[in-house]
Design a protein around this motif. Structure first.
Motif, PDB file in Angstrom:
ATOM      1  N   ALA A 182      28.026  85.318  62.732  1.00 32.04           N
ATOM      2  CA  ALA A 182      28.291  86.091  63.064  1.00 32.04           C
ATOM      3  C   ALA A 182      27.566  86.723  62.145  1.00 32.04           C
ATOM      4  CB  ALA A 182      29.810  86.875  61.860  1.00 32.04           C
ATOM      5  N   THR A 183      26.908  88.399  62.980  1.00 27.47           N
ATOM      6  CA  THR A 183      26.011  88.273  62.393  1.00 27.47           C
ATOM      7  C   THR A 183      26.038  88.604  60.813  1.00 27.47           C
ATOM      8  OG1 THR A 183      26.309  90.335  63.901  1.00 27.47           O
ATOM      9  CG2 THR A 183      24.875  91.215  62.744  1.00 27.47           C
TER      10      THR A 183
ATOM     11  N   TYR B  45      39.463 103.637  71.003  1.00 27.56           N
ATOM     12  CA  TYR B  45      38.349 102.589  71.524  1.00 27.56           C
ATOM     13  C   TYR B  45      38.571 101.235  71.183  1.00 27.56           C
ATOM     14  CZ  TYR B  45      36.810 106.800  74.627  1.00 27.56           C
ATOM     15  OH  TYR B  45      36.731 107.829  74.978  1.00 27.56           O
ATOM     16  N   CYS B  46      39.494 101.725  69.097  1.00 26.07           N
ATOM     17  CA  CYS B  46      38.835  99.948  68.611  1.00 26.07           C
ATOM     18  C   CYS B  46      40.045  99.669  67.864  1.00 26.07           C
ATOM     19  CB  CYS B  46      38.298 101.087  67.953  1.00 26.07           C
ATOM     20  SG  CYS B  46      36.456 102.269  67.907  1.00 26.07           S
TER      21      CYS B  46
ATOM     22  N   HIS C  21      39.837  95.937  66.586  1.00 23.38           N
ATOM     23  CA  HIS C  21      40.025  95.400  65.410  1.00 23.38           C
ATOM     24  C   HIS C  21      41.030  95.693  64.655  1.00 23.38           C
ATOM     25  CE1 HIS C  21      35.415  95.926  64.585  1.00 23.38           C
ATOM     26  NE2 HIS C  21      35.326  96.220  66.114  1.00 23.38           N
TER      27      HIS C  21
ATOM     28  N   LEU D  31      38.293  86.300  70.263  1.00 21.06           N
ATOM     29  CA  LEU D  31      36.016  86.529  70.352  1.00 21.06           C
ATOM     30  C   LEU D  31      35.766  85.803  69.788  1.00 21.06           C
ATOM     31  CD1 LEU D  31      36.620  90.222  70.354  1.00 21.06           C
ATOM     32  CD2 LEU D  31      35.976  89.047  72.563  1.00 21.06           C
TER      33      LEU D  31
ATOM     34  N   LYS E 142      35.242  92.021  63.528  1.00 19.49           N
ATOM     35  CA  LYS E 142      34.957  92.610  61.827  1.00 19.49           C
ATOM     36  C   LYS E 142      36.027  93.148  61.272  1.00 19.49           C
ATOM     37  CE  LYS E 142      30.889  90.702  60.320  1.00 19.49           C
ATOM     38  NZ  LYS E 142      29.574  91.199  60.499  1.00 19.49           N
TER      39      LYS E 142
ATOM     40  N   LEU F 272      36.766  96.218  58.701  1.00 16.02           N
ATOM     41  CA  LEU F 272      35.761  97.309  58.781  1.00 16.02           C
ATOM     42  C   LEU F 272      36.294  97.894  56.973  1.00 16.02           C
ATOM     43  CD1 LEU F 272      36.902  98.581  62.315  1.00 16.02           C
ATOM     44  CD2 LEU F 272      35.057  97.092  61.388  1.00 16.02           C
TER      45      LEU F 272
ATOM     46  N   LEU G   8      33.848  95.567  55.390  1.00 11.24           N
ATOM     47  CA  LEU G   8      32.486  95.819  55.849  1.00 11.24           C
ATOM     48  C   LEU G   8      32.047  97.661  54.762  1.00 11.24           C
ATOM     49  CD1 LEU G   8      30.179  95.280  56.995  1.00 11.24           C
ATOM     50  CD2 LEU G   8      30.986  96.430  59.192  1.00 11.24           C
TER      51      LEU G   8
ATOM     52  N   TYR H  87      24.378 102.843  57.568  1.00 12.21           N
ATOM     53  CA  TYR H  87      24.871 101.024  58.828  1.00 12.21           C
ATOM     54  C   TYR H  87      25.587 101.820  59.590  1.00 12.21           C
ATOM     55  CZ  TYR H  87      25.534  96.002  59.702  1.00 12.21           C
ATOM     56  OH  TYR H  87      25.532  95.294  59.544  1.00 12.21           O
TER      57      TYR H  87
ATOM     58  N   VAL I   3      26.675  95.662  68.399  1.00 12.69           N
ATOM     59  CA  VAL I   3      25.931  94.155  67.560  1.00 12.69           C
ATOM     60  C   VAL I   3      25.696  93.242  68.282  1.00 12.69           C
ATOM     61  CG1 VAL I   3      26.430  92.110  66.197  1.00 12.69           C
ATOM     62  CG2 VAL I   3      27.539  94.863  65.545  1.00 12.69           C
TER      63      VAL I   3
ATOM     64  N   SER J 137      30.613  91.205  71.049  1.00  7.29           N
ATOM     65  CA  SER J 137      32.213  91.697  72.030  1.00  7.29           C
ATOM     66  C   SER J 137      32.029  93.270  71.409  1.00  7.29           C
ATOM     67  CB  SER J 137      32.973  91.250  72.106  1.00  7.29           C
ATOM     68  OG  SER J 137      32.781  90.027  71.941  1.00  7.29           O
TER      69      SER J 137
ATOM     70  N   ILE K  87      37.369 104.941  59.232  1.00  7.92           N
ATOM     71  CA  ILE K  87      37.271 103.900  58.574  1.00  7.92           C
ATOM     72  C   ILE K  87      37.618 103.648  57.212  1.00  7.92           C
ATOM     73  CG2 ILE K  87      35.313 101.994  58.334  1.00  7.92           C
ATOM     74  CD1 ILE K  87      34.652 102.393  61.569  1.00  7.92           C
TER      75      ILE K  87
HETATM   76  C1  HEC Z   1      36.023  94.087  72.418  1.00  8.70           C
HETATM   77  C2  HEC Z   1      36.780  94.138  70.818  1.00  8.70           C
HETATM   78  C3  HEC Z   1      35.982  95.479  70.348  1.00  8.70           C
HETATM   79  C4  HEC Z   1      35.583  97.026  70.493  1.00  8.70           C
HETATM   80  C5  HEC Z   1      36.633  97.614  71.583  1.00  8.70           C
HETATM   81  C6  HEC Z   1      34.978  97.113  69.384  1.00  8.70           C
HETATM   82  N1  HEC Z   1      34.667  96.524  68.687  1.00  8.70           N
HETATM   83 FE1  HEC Z   1      33.465  96.527  66.448  1.00  8.70          FE
HETATM   84  N2  HEC Z   1      33.505  94.696  66.543  1.00  8.70           N
HETATM   85  C7  HEC Z   1      33.670  93.617  67.831  1.00  8.70           C
HETATM   86  C8  HEC Z   1      33.349  92.452  67.020  1.00  8.70           C
HETATM   87  C9  HEC Z   1      33.701  90.966  68.061  1.00  8.70           C
HETATM   88  C10 HEC Z   1      32.686  92.481  65.637  1.00  8.70           C
HETATM   89  C11 HEC Z   1      31.563  91.603  65.042  1.00  8.70           C
HETATM   90  C12 HEC Z   1      30.413  91.534  65.547  1.00  8.70           C
HETATM   91  C13 HEC Z   1      29.899  90.725  64.342  1.00  8.70           C
HETATM   92  O1  HEC Z   1      30.339  89.718  64.001  1.00  8.70           O
HETATM   93  O2  HEC Z   1      28.392  90.262  64.562  1.00  8.70           O
HETATM   94  C14 HEC Z   1      32.608  93.996  65.691  1.00  8.70           C
HETATM   95  C15 HEC Z   1      31.816  94.815  64.801  1.00  8.70           C
HETATM   96  C16 HEC Z   1      32.247  96.327  63.992  1.00  8.70           C
HETATM   97  C17 HEC Z   1      31.154  96.774  63.026  1.00  8.70           C
HETATM   98  C18 HEC Z   1      30.158  95.803  62.101  1.00  8.70           C
HETATM   99  C19 HEC Z   1      29.298  95.242  62.395  1.00  8.70           C
HETATM  100  C20 HEC Z   1      28.394  95.161  61.802  1.00  8.70           C
HETATM  101  O3  HEC Z   1      26.964  95.271  61.718  1.00  8.70           O
HETATM  102  O4  HEC Z   1      29.082  93.631  60.985  1.00  8.70           O
HETATM  103  C21 HEC Z   1      31.777  98.007  63.136  1.00  8.70           C
HETATM  104  C22 HEC Z   1      31.054  99.063  62.792  1.00  8.70           C
HETATM  105  C23 HEC Z   1      32.774  98.204  64.262  1.00  8.70           C
HETATM  106  N3  HEC Z   1      32.382  96.480  65.033  1.00  8.70           N
HETATM  107  C24 HEC Z   1      33.657  99.580  64.918  1.00  8.70           C
HETATM  108  C25 HEC Z   1      34.088  99.419  65.619  1.00  8.70           C
HETATM  109  C26 HEC Z   1      34.466 100.601  66.120  1.00  8.70           C
HETATM  110  C27 HEC Z   1      34.161 101.956  65.473  1.00  8.70           C
HETATM  111  C28 HEC Z   1      35.280 100.515  67.432  1.00  8.70           C
HETATM  112  C29 HEC Z   1      35.880 101.462  68.524  1.00  8.70           C
HETATM  113  C30 HEC Z   1      34.781 102.666  68.789  1.00  8.70           C
HETATM  114  C31 HEC Z   1      34.660  99.400  67.729  1.00  8.70           C
HETATM  115  N4  HEC Z   1      34.168  98.954  66.633  1.00  8.70           N
HETATM  116  C32 HEC Z   1      35.639  98.598  68.543  1.00  8.70           C
HETATM  117  C33 HEC Z   1      34.255  93.786  68.558  1.00  8.70           C
HETATM  118  C34 HEC Z   1      34.692  95.303  68.818  1.00  8.70           C
END
Ligand code: HEC
Length: 131
Positions: free
Chosen positions: A24-25, A57-58, A62, A76, A81, A83, A86, A94, A103, A107, A127
């Motif tokens: 993970a980042t 979308y999320c 999440h 995955l 994360k 949220l 975070l 950020y 990222v 994914s 969020i």
């Molecule tokens: C296909 C799966 C998926 C979808 C859909 C998705 N995410 Fe994520 N998201 C992830 C994963 C996996 C991580 C973890 C990445 C990591 O650990 O660096 C993440 C991390 C994040 C982070 C944190 C990044 C960080 O720097 O740690 C944020 C904020 C986030 N997502 C917001 C969203 C939002 C808002 C949406 C919708 C618009 C969304 N995500 C849709 C899989 C997804």
């Protein structure tokens, strides 16, 4: 010639540590200059529209409450994360940056293009309503 080899090795190691495989980042990573200090131009009421964006979308990754427990996130690596956790440790600049750009190597894709800036700020506001 030896020096050249050293330089190549140096950058190879640098690239490897930068990617970190499936780890993970580490957060918070440093925010690119063009995103630093950005604040949400929308009011807290934007969270209502943000909830809709989030649902579409999320949520799949999440989860309903953003805890990283959506059905599509289960398999995955790294996992989506949590949220609200975070959001308690990073600024809106950020969050806006990460949602826009994603990222790399995970994914979490960048949503720029699929969502416009206003929708991304709406989702940032949403969020903040998560616990
Ligand atoms: C296909 C799966 C998926 C979808 C859909 C998705 N995410 Fe994520 N998201 C992830 C994963 C996996 C991580 C973890 C990445 C990591 O650990 O660096 C993440 C991390 C994040 C982070 C944190 C990044 C960080 O720097 O740690 C944020 C904020 C986030 N997502 C917001 C969203 C939002 C808002 C949406 C919708 C618009 C969304 N995500 C849709 C899989 C997804």
């Amino acid at each position: 010639m030896k020096k050249m080899l050293f330089i190549v090795l140096f950058f190879a190691v640098l690239a490897l540590t930068a990617c970190g495989g499936a780890e993970a980042t580490a957060t918070p990573a440093s925010i690119p200059a063009e995103f630093v200090g950005k604040t949400n131009p929308l009011g807290a009421d934007a969270a209502t529209a943000g909830a809709e964006v989030f649902k579409v979308y999320c949520v799949s990754c999440h989860g309903e409450r953003g805890h990283g427990d959506g059905p599509a996130g289960a398999g995955l690596s790294p996992k989506p994360k949590n949220l609200p956790e975070l959001a308690a440790t990073v600024g809106d600049d950020y969050l806006f940056w990460r949602i826009t750009s994603g990222v790399p190597g995970t994914s979490m894709v960048g949503w720029k293009g699929a969502l416009d800036d206003e929708q991304i700020w709406q989702v940032v506001a949403f969020i903040h309503t998560l616990k």
